[in-house]
Design an enzyme around this catalytic site. Structure first.
Site, PDB file in Angstrom:
ATOM      1  N   ARG A   1     -39.271   5.516 -48.786  1.00 22.18           N
ATOM      2  CA  ARG A   1     -39.813   4.348 -49.469  1.00 22.18           C
ATOM      3  C   ARG A   1     -40.111   4.753 -50.909  1.00 22.18           C
ATOM      4  O   ARG A   1     -40.315   5.924 -51.199  1.00 22.18           O
ATOM      5  CB  ARG A   1     -41.096   3.860 -48.788  1.00 22.18           C
TER       6      ARG A   1
ATOM      7  N   LYS B   1     -46.320   5.799 -44.018  1.00 21.17           N
ATOM      8  CA  LYS B   1     -46.844   4.587 -43.395  1.00 21.17           C
ATOM      9  C   LYS B   1     -47.468   4.925 -42.043  1.00 21.17           C
ATOM     10  O   LYS B   1     -46.859   5.629 -41.239  1.00 21.17           O
ATOM     11  CB  LYS B   1     -45.713   3.562 -43.226  1.00 21.17           C
TER      12      LYS B   1
ATOM     13  N   HIS C   1     -36.220  -0.908 -51.711  1.00 21.97           N
ATOM     14  CA  HIS C   1     -36.141  -0.710 -50.265  1.00 21.97           C
ATOM     15  C   HIS C   1     -34.704  -0.848 -49.757  1.00 21.97           C
ATOM     16  O   HIS C   1     -34.384  -0.364 -48.666  1.00 21.97           O
ATOM     17  CB  HIS C   1     -37.047  -1.715 -49.559  1.00 21.97           C
TER      18      HIS C   1
ATOM     19  N   ARG D   1     -33.185   2.420 -48.878  1.00 20.50           N
ATOM     20  CA  ARG D   1     -33.625   2.941 -47.572  1.00 20.50           C
ATOM     21  C   ARG D   1     -32.838   2.280 -46.449  1.00 20.50           C
ATOM     22  O   ARG D   1     -32.396   2.944 -45.506  1.00 20.50           O
ATOM     23  CB  ARG D   1     -35.125   2.695 -47.418  1.00 20.50           C
TER      24      ARG D   1
ATOM     25  N   TYR E   1     -30.691  -2.163 -37.727  1.00 22.38           N
ATOM     26  CA  TYR E   1     -29.534  -1.685 -38.482  1.00 22.38           C
ATOM     27  C   TYR E   1     -28.254  -1.705 -37.651  1.00 22.38           C
ATOM     28  O   TYR E   1     -27.162  -1.754 -38.207  1.00 22.38           O
ATOM     29  CB  TYR E   1     -29.806  -0.278 -39.026  1.00 22.38           C
TER      30      TYR E   1
END
Length: 324
Positions: free
Chosen positions: A135, A160, A266, A269, A301
């Site tokens: 990130r 996170k 993002h 990523r 994904y």
């Protein structure tokens, strides 16, 4: 004034429990909004009905996003469940379900186009986002000690969910990262002559008064100016603010003609994860590299690259194959 004293007490409570400064600011903002919405009534005199009324106001009058509603609820849940020790119980309020949206991803060619518009520090930042799946805040917070050149690995600290993890480091990035580290150490030495160093976590500067002189604690992407530490109240050099690369990316995307796509930091990523799956990496490995707690977060994904269809052909393709 009552409100400021009350919020100061909540701030101290959040810090005692190790919440990040970003979370602290967010929670204090929503708690203050809640108090103002109910005309400065003390939260101790209110409860679940008032919380529900506030959340309904956010949803129906201010039309805030679902994630914003959840953030506000998390702040108020902390206020009542942990700070005031008065559990809210069942609120009778349910959020609208967030529709699943497939993330925007970039092809390797598109990544090359964008990186071609960048140079030096800026190119390195976005190369790390794509090459290691970080990130943007994780990338900018990297310190020299977090990069392991021998094992080609990057350690993400306090990611996170306050979790540490390791991810891959591209061999092609090693020379430019070594150069950036040399520049960062030179800057640290100049700062040290003025009694200034990198901002340090928690009370580390009290436990180790000379830690700010150690290269291990220097940011790889330091800010161009010094600032006052929000907790220690001493001058220090923080990492580069995330608004800088975001602005640079916007201009780079425009220059290479990709502004028809919703590209942000993002996106790199997302593209990292998608490319690993396309290259045959198993989904558990990708989950670990991304730091996802739930496999469902990683499975999105597989939908991006069509793996969830298990090789199913379109009927039109089957028709064309039969005709050939």
């Amino acid at each position: 004034m009552f409100k400021s004293r009350f919020l100061t007490q909540i701030s101290e409570s959040l810090r005692l429990l190790g919440y990040s400064l970003r979370t602290e600011k967010t929670y204090l903002y929503w708690i203050a909004c809640y108090i103002r919405f109910h005309r400065l009534k003390h939260p101790d005199t209110m409860g679940a009905p008032e919380v529900t009324a506030f959340l309904s106001y956010l949803a129906n009058r201010r039309h805030v996003a679902i994630n914003t509603q959840k953030t506000a609820l998390n702040a108020l849940a902390y206020l009542y469940n942990k700070f005031l020790q008065r559990p809210l119980g069942e609120l009778g309020f349910s959020h609208a379900q967030r529709h699943r949206r497939l993330p925007v991803v970039l092809s390797p060619g598109e990544v090359s186009l964008i990186l071609g518009q960048l140079s030096g520090r800026d190119r390195s930042i976005f190369s790390i986002l794509y090459g290691s799946g970080l990130r943007i805040t994780e990338c900018l917070r990297l310190r020299i000690q977090d990069v392991d050149f021998e094992h080609a690995a990057i350690t993400v600290r306090d990611g996170k969910g306050n979790k540490d993890r390791q991810t891959v480091l591209s061999q092609s990035l090693i020379p430019e990262l070594q150069q950036l580290i040399t520049q960062a150490v030179d800057l640290q030495r100049r700062d040290n002559l003025q009694g200034i160093g990198p901002s340090l976590p928690f009370a580390l500067n009290k436990k180790y008064p000379n830690a700010f002189r150690q290269p291990a604690w220097m940011y790889i992407f330091p800010s161009t100016s010094v600032c006052q530490h929000p907790l220690a109240h001493i001058l220090c050099r923080h990492h580069l603010h995330d608004s800088v690369p975001r602005k640079i990316l916007r201009h780079a995307v425009q220059r290479c003609g990709l502004d028809h796509k919703q590209i942000n930091c993002h996106t790199f990523r997302h593209s990292f994860a998608t490319q690993l799956l396309r290259n045959g990496r198993d989904i558990r490995t990708v989950q670990e590299l991304l730091g996802h707690s739930d496999l469902a977060s990683t499975q999105i994904y597989t939908h991006v690259i069509g793996q969830h269809y298990a090789g199913t052909l379109s009927p039109l393709d089957s028709l064309n194959m039969a005709a050939d």
